[in-house]
Design a protein around this motif. Structure first.
Motif, PDB file in Angstrom:
ATOM      1  N   ARG A 194       0.842  -1.193   0.000  1.00 54.52           N
ATOM      2  CA  ARG A 194       0.000   0.000   0.000  1.00 54.52           C
ATOM      3  C   ARG A 194       0.875   1.239   0.000  1.00 54.52           C
ATOM      4  O   ARG A 194       2.026   1.205   0.424  1.00 54.52           O
ATOM      5  N   GLN A 195       0.269   2.307  -0.479  1.00 55.26           N
ATOM      6  CA  GLN A 195       0.950   3.590  -0.482  1.00 55.26           C
ATOM      7  C   GLN A 195      -0.039   4.662  -0.068  1.00 55.26           C
ATOM      8  O   GLN A 195      -1.049   4.881  -0.747  1.00 55.26           O
ATOM      9  N   ALA A 196       0.264   5.287   1.064  1.00 54.41           N
ATOM     10  CA  ALA A 196      -0.572   6.375   1.558  1.00 54.41           C
ATOM     11  C   ALA A 196      -0.133   7.678   0.902  1.00 54.41           C
ATOM     12  O   ALA A 196       1.010   7.797   0.448  1.00 54.41           O
ATOM     13  N   PRO A 197      -1.014   8.656   0.870  1.00 55.61           N
ATOM     14  CA  PRO A 197      -0.650   9.941   0.265  1.00 55.61           C
ATOM     15  C   PRO A 197       0.592  10.529   0.916  1.00 55.61           C
ATOM     16  O   PRO A 197       0.690  10.631   2.137  1.00 55.61           O
ATOM     17  N   GLY A 198       1.568  10.878   0.092  1.00 57.22           N
ATOM     18  CA  GLY A 198       2.779  11.511   0.587  1.00 57.22           C
ATOM     19  C   GLY A 198       3.759  10.573   1.257  1.00 57.22           C
ATOM     20  O   GLY A 198       4.766  11.025   1.822  1.00 57.22           O
ATOM     21  N   LYS A 199       3.484   9.282   1.188  1.00 58.25           N
ATOM     22  CA  LYS A 199       4.370   8.316   1.831  1.00 58.25           C
ATOM     23  C   LYS A 199       4.862   7.286   0.827  1.00 58.25           C
ATOM     24  O   LYS A 199       4.326   7.159  -0.274  1.00 58.25           O
ATOM     25  N   GLY A 200       5.859   6.552   1.236  1.00 58.67           N
ATOM     26  CA  GLY A 200       6.393   5.517   0.378  1.00 58.67           C
ATOM     27  C   GLY A 200       5.557   4.247   0.427  1.00 58.67           C
ATOM     28  O   GLY A 200       4.680   4.077   1.268  1.00 58.67           O
ATOM     29  N   ARG A 201       5.834   3.361  -0.481  1.00 53.22           N
ATOM     30  CA  ARG A 201       5.135   2.086  -0.530  1.00 53.22           C
ATOM     31  C   ARG A 201       5.608   1.198   0.620  1.00 53.22           C
ATOM     32  O   ARG A 201       6.791   1.176   0.951  1.00 53.22           O
ATOM     33  N   GLU A 202       4.665   0.489   1.218  1.00 53.91           N
ATOM     34  CA  GLU A 202       5.037  -0.453   2.279  1.00 53.91           C
ATOM     35  C   GLU A 202       4.344  -1.791   2.032  1.00 53.91           C
ATOM     36  O   GLU A 202       3.239  -1.849   1.494  1.00 53.91           O
ATOM     37  N   ALA A 203       5.042  -2.828   2.449  1.00 60.42           N
ATOM     38  CA  ALA A 203       4.491  -4.172   2.322  1.00 60.42           C
ATOM     39  C   ALA A 203       3.482  -4.419   3.433  1.00 60.42           C
ATOM     40  O   ALA A 203       3.749  -4.132   4.598  1.00 60.42           O
ATOM     41  N   VAL A 204       2.336  -4.920   3.062  1.00 64.23           N
ATOM     42  CA  VAL A 204       1.271  -5.206   4.018  1.00 64.23           C
ATOM     43  C   VAL A 204       1.263  -6.689   4.399  1.00 64.23           C
ATOM     44  O   VAL A 204       1.160  -7.046   5.571  1.00 64.23           O
ATOM     45  N   GLY A 217      -5.089   4.366   1.673  1.00 60.17           N
ATOM     46  CA  GLY A 217      -4.035   4.378   0.675  1.00 60.17           C
ATOM     47  C   GLY A 217      -4.449   3.599  -0.556  1.00 60.17           C
ATOM     48  O   GLY A 217      -5.546   3.050  -0.622  1.00 60.17           O
ATOM     49  N   VAL A 218      -3.553   3.561  -1.529  1.00 60.95           N
ATOM     50  CA  VAL A 218      -3.755   2.721  -2.698  1.00 60.95           C
ATOM     51  C   VAL A 218      -3.103   1.369  -2.422  1.00 60.95           C
ATOM     52  O   VAL A 218      -1.926   1.314  -2.049  1.00 60.95           O
ATOM     53  N   TYR A 219      -3.864   0.329  -2.594  1.00 59.64           N
ATOM     54  CA  TYR A 219      -3.385  -1.024  -2.331  1.00 59.64           C
ATOM     55  C   TYR A 219      -3.083  -1.722  -3.649  1.00 59.64           C
ATOM     56  O   TYR A 219      -3.876  -1.681  -4.602  1.00 59.64           O
ATOM     57  N   TYR A 220      -1.930  -2.358  -3.675  1.00 56.94           N
ATOM     58  CA  TYR A 220      -1.465  -3.051  -4.867  1.00 56.94           C
ATOM     59  C   TYR A 220      -1.206  -4.523  -4.549  1.00 56.94           C
ATOM     60  O   TYR A 220      -0.749  -4.858  -3.458  1.00 56.94           O
ATOM     61  N   CYS A 221      -1.465  -5.372  -5.533  1.00 58.06           N
ATOM     62  CA  CYS A 221      -1.018  -6.741  -5.437  1.00 58.06           C
ATOM     63  C   CYS A 221       0.135  -6.933  -6.416  1.00 58.06           C
ATOM     64  O   CYS A 221       0.237  -6.235  -7.427  1.00 58.06           O
ATOM     65  N   ALA A 222       0.992  -7.874  -6.081  1.00 58.92           N
ATOM     66  CA  ALA A 222       2.166  -8.143  -6.890  1.00 58.92           C
ATOM     67  C   ALA A 222       2.435  -9.636  -6.881  1.00 58.92           C
ATOM     68  O   ALA A 222       2.034 -10.344  -5.951  1.00 58.92           O
ATOM     69  N   ALA A 223       3.125 -10.116  -7.907  1.00 58.50           N
ATOM     70  CA  ALA A 223       3.387 -11.549  -8.032  1.00 58.50           C
ATOM     71  C   ALA A 223       4.823 -11.800  -8.471  1.00 58.50           C
ATOM     72  O   ALA A 223       5.425 -11.013  -9.204  1.00 58.50           O
ATOM     73  N   ARG A 224       5.326 -12.923  -7.974  1.00 63.19           N
ATOM     74  CA  ARG A 224       6.665 -13.379  -8.370  1.00 63.19           C
ATOM     75  C   ARG A 224       6.620 -14.894  -8.457  1.00 63.19           C
ATOM     76  O   ARG A 224       6.044 -15.563  -7.589  1.00 63.19           O
ATOM     77  N   ARG A 225       7.244 -15.428  -9.490  1.00 66.84           N
ATOM     78  CA  ARG A 225       7.277 -16.876  -9.629  1.00 66.84           C
ATOM     79  C   ARG A 225       8.351 -17.442  -8.695  1.00 66.84           C
ATOM     80  O   ARG A 225       9.545 -17.421  -8.995  1.00 66.84           O
ATOM     81  N   VAL A 227     -10.452   5.129   4.535  1.00 68.41           N
ATOM     82  CA  VAL A 227     -11.110   4.881   5.814  1.00 68.41           C
ATOM     83  C   VAL A 227     -11.361   6.234   6.472  1.00 68.41           C
ATOM     84  O   VAL A 227     -10.430   6.924   6.888  1.00 68.41           O
ATOM     85  N   SER A 228     -12.617   6.592   6.549  1.00 67.51           N
ATOM     86  CA  SER A 228     -12.959   7.921   7.046  1.00 67.51           C
ATOM     87  C   SER A 228     -14.400   7.928   7.525  1.00 67.51           C
ATOM     88  O   SER A 228     -15.263   7.233   6.968  1.00 67.51           O
ATOM     89  N   SER A 229     -14.644   8.731   8.538  1.00 65.86           N
ATOM     90  CA  SER A 229     -16.013   8.900   9.014  1.00 65.86           C
ATOM     91  C   SER A 229     -16.674  10.108   8.348  1.00 65.86           C
ATOM     92  O   SER A 229     -17.838  10.406   8.616  1.00 65.86           O
TER      93      SER A 229
END
Length: 125
Positions: free
Chosen positions: A38-48, A92-100, A123-125
């Protein structure tokens, strides 16, 4: 060529749930590990999370442990990320990725060869 299509994002209130899906095509996906990032606004990508070809999920980001669960259905070539008790910081934006690769799954984005287009989770009220 492996192609990934992520879906299931949306707007949810704090404490709510979402299930993200990652539909894969173009290969013998039983031999692939998948990662969720995932990548939150203004932040780097992190593994979830990541999931091995056999369905083990040895890695979860500390802040999502106990709330998120990765799973896969090999027959359907789909990987899921069940997200419960969502918090604003999960936005954030959530991404899936694949590797063989078999037997393990990377928790570093650079190790993945194929990426989906991302799906927005807010996620917001």
């Amino acid at each position: 060529q492996v192609q990934l299509v992520a879906s299931g994002g949306g707007l949810v209130q704090p404490g709510g749930s979402l299930t993200l899906s990652c539909a894969a095509s173009g290969g013998t996906l039983n031999d692939y590990a998948f990662g969720w990032f995932r990548q939150a606004p203004g932040k780097g990508r992190e593994a979830v999370s990541c999931i091995t070809n056999s369905g083990r999920s040895p890695y979860y980001l500390d802040s999502v442990k106990g709330r998120f669960t990765a799973s896969r259905v090999n027959a359907g070539n789909t990987v899921y990320l069940q997200m419960n008790n969502l918090k604003p910081e999960d936005t954030g934006v959530y991404y899936c990725a694949a590797r063989r690769v078999t037997g393990w799954c990377p928790s570093i984005g650079d190790y993945y060869d194929h990426w989906g287009q991302g799906t927005q989770v807010t996620v917001s009220s």
